[in-house]
Every structure is written in C-alpha cells, then in structure tokens.
Design an enzyme around this catalytic site. Structure first.
Site, PDB file in Angstrom:
ATOM      1  N   HIS A 143      35.934  13.050  82.328  1.00 33.95           N
ATOM      2  CA  HIS A 143      36.110  14.475  82.579  1.00 33.95           C
ATOM      3  C   HIS A 143      35.213  14.889  83.750  1.00 33.95           C
ATOM      4  O   HIS A 143      34.316  14.146  84.154  1.00 33.95           O
ATOM      5  CB  HIS A 143      35.782  15.298  81.321  1.00 33.95           C
ATOM      6  CG  HIS A 143      34.370  15.189  80.863  1.00 33.95           C
ATOM      7  ND1 HIS A 143      33.977  14.459  79.761  1.00 33.95           N
ATOM      8  CD2 HIS A 143      33.225  15.722  81.365  1.00 33.95           C
ATOM      9  CE1 HIS A 143      32.677  14.545  79.609  1.00 33.95           C
ATOM     10  NE2 HIS A 143      32.185  15.302  80.566  1.00 33.95           N
TER      11      HIS A 143
HETATM   12  P1  TYD Z   1      32.640  14.689  74.568  1.00 37.06           P
HETATM   13  O1  TYD Z   1      32.447  15.722  75.640  1.00 37.06           O
HETATM   14  O2  TYD Z   1      34.025  14.275  74.211  1.00 37.06           O
HETATM   15  O3  TYD Z   1      31.826  13.396  74.960  1.00 37.06           O
HETATM   16  P2  TYD Z   1      31.998  12.541  76.305  1.00 37.06           P
HETATM   17  O4  TYD Z   1      30.783  12.829  77.098  1.00 37.06           O
HETATM   18  O5  TYD Z   1      32.118  11.133  75.917  1.00 37.06           O
HETATM   19  O6  TYD Z   1      33.236  13.027  77.000  1.00 37.06           O
HETATM   20  O7  TYD Z   1      31.896  15.209  73.276  1.00 37.06           O
HETATM   21  C1  TYD Z   1      32.065  14.592  72.021  1.00 37.06           C
HETATM   22  C2  TYD Z   1      31.991  15.659  70.937  1.00 37.06           C
HETATM   23  O8  TYD Z   1      30.734  16.298  70.937  1.00 37.06           O
HETATM   24  C3  TYD Z   1      33.042  16.739  71.106  1.00 37.06           C
HETATM   25  O9  TYD Z   1      33.546  17.053  69.820  1.00 37.06           O
HETATM   26  C4  TYD Z   1      32.267  17.906  71.653  1.00 37.06           C
HETATM   27  C5  TYD Z   1      30.881  17.703  71.079  1.00 37.06           C
HETATM   28  N1  TYD Z   1      29.802  18.214  71.937  1.00 37.06           N
HETATM   29  C6  TYD Z   1      29.059  19.307  71.527  1.00 37.06           C
HETATM   30  O10 TYD Z   1      29.280  19.881  70.441  1.00 37.06           O
HETATM   31  N2  TYD Z   1      28.046  19.761  72.318  1.00 37.06           N
HETATM   32  C7  TYD Z   1      27.748  19.179  73.504  1.00 37.06           C
HETATM   33  O11 TYD Z   1      26.807  19.614  74.197  1.00 37.06           O
HETATM   34  C8  TYD Z   1      28.540  18.042  73.932  1.00 37.06           C
HETATM   35  C9  TYD Z   1      28.254  17.356  75.246  1.00 37.06           C
HETATM   36  C10 TYD Z   1      29.545  17.613  73.116  1.00 37.06           C
END
Ligand code: TYD
Length: 136
Positions: free
Chosen positions: A50
């Site tokens: 992303h």
């Molecule tokens: P995600 O953004 O999918 O992780 P990646 O960095 O691998 O793309 O985040 C995983 C999960 O954690 C998703 O359900 C959102 C949650 N999350 C939060 O609640 N707070 C945060 O600050 C972050 C980064 C993720």
C-alpha cells in the site's frame, strides 16, 4: 528516490551495551503521533502493499532484518533494514512492500498521524495512476 531517505541514528554505547534515542525535530522529521510494531512475521510472508496519501513514517528494524521494496510510481528500489541505527523515512505517495522478514525481525514504525484507513491506497494500478498524474 524523492520522499524516501535512509536515516542514520546515533548509538550511545558503554560497557553495558547500546542505546539509540529518537526525538521529534532531531532524528525524526515530524511530530510522532503513533508507533506500531510488526513482529512474529511468519516465514514467506510479505506485508504492506500500500501507499499513504498523506502520512510520514520512519521504519526501524530494531532486531533482525527485512527488505522494503519502494515504488514512487515511476521506479522501484529495495532498501535492506538490518540495524537499529538505521531508519527508513517514507513520505506521502510511496508504495511499500515489506519482504524477506527474518524470523527474529522486529520492525518499529513511527508515524505522523493517527491510524486512518481512508489514507491508504491499496491498489497498485490506482497508485501508479495517481502518482504519475500528480507529476503532470
Ligand atoms: P495493515 O495496514 O494491513 O498492515 P500492513 O502494514 O502489513 O499493510 O494492518 C494490519 C491490521 O492492523 C489492520 O486490521 C489494521 C490494523 N492497524 C491498526 O489498527 N492500527 C495501525 O496503526 C496499523 C498500522 C494497523
């Protein structure tokens, strides 16, 4: 690559070991509003995929190692993080894929804003169109 920078942090060492401190305005070029950790990443798993429309982050691999594949819509580069004395700054509109996590990898991420799912761009084709459009 514009909007990305590899930062080098000071390590304060003595006979007890090492300490690295990160402060807004010196090591970190934004007000830190949020910190999260990525750890226990299972073998073969890649994360990220992303970009953020309006978020600044610094990622520090405080244990182990991982790779960041960065894309600004025109070119890609890979940054290896494997030291608590290094941080990867990523500004807005940088697509990131995190790969090659070592089993002991602990990735600490400092962010300039609270969590906002609406700030995410999760489709690479959409991201490239937005990034290239912004340059015209
Ligand atoms: P995600 O953004 O999918 O992780 P990646 O960095 O691998 O793309 O985040 C995983 C999960 O954690 C998703 O359900 C959102 C949650 N999350 C939060 O609640 N707070 C945060 O600050 C972050 C980064 C993720």
């Amino acid at each position: 690559m514009k909007n990305t920078q590899l930062l080098t942090f000071n390590a304060i060492g003595d006979e007890r070991g090492w300490l690295t401190a990160l402060q807004t305005g010196s090591e970190i070029p934004f007000d830190v509003k949020r910190v999260y950790f990525i750890y226990g990443t299972q073998p073969g798993i890649d994360r990220g995929f992303h970009a953020h429309a309006d978020l600044e982050q610094v990622a520090v691999c405080v244990a182990g190692s991982c790779h960041f594949v960065l894309d600004n819509g025109f070119e890609r580069k890979t940054v290896v993080l494997n030291s608590p004395q290094q941080g990867l700054y990523m500004g807005p509109m940088i697509w990131r894929e995190m790969t090659q996590f070592s089993t002991d990898c602990v990735l600490v991420v400092l962010a300039s804003k609270l969590y906002d799912p609406d700030d995410y761009i999760r489709d690479l084709t959409e991201f490239v169109a937005l990034a290239q459009g912004a340059q015209q």
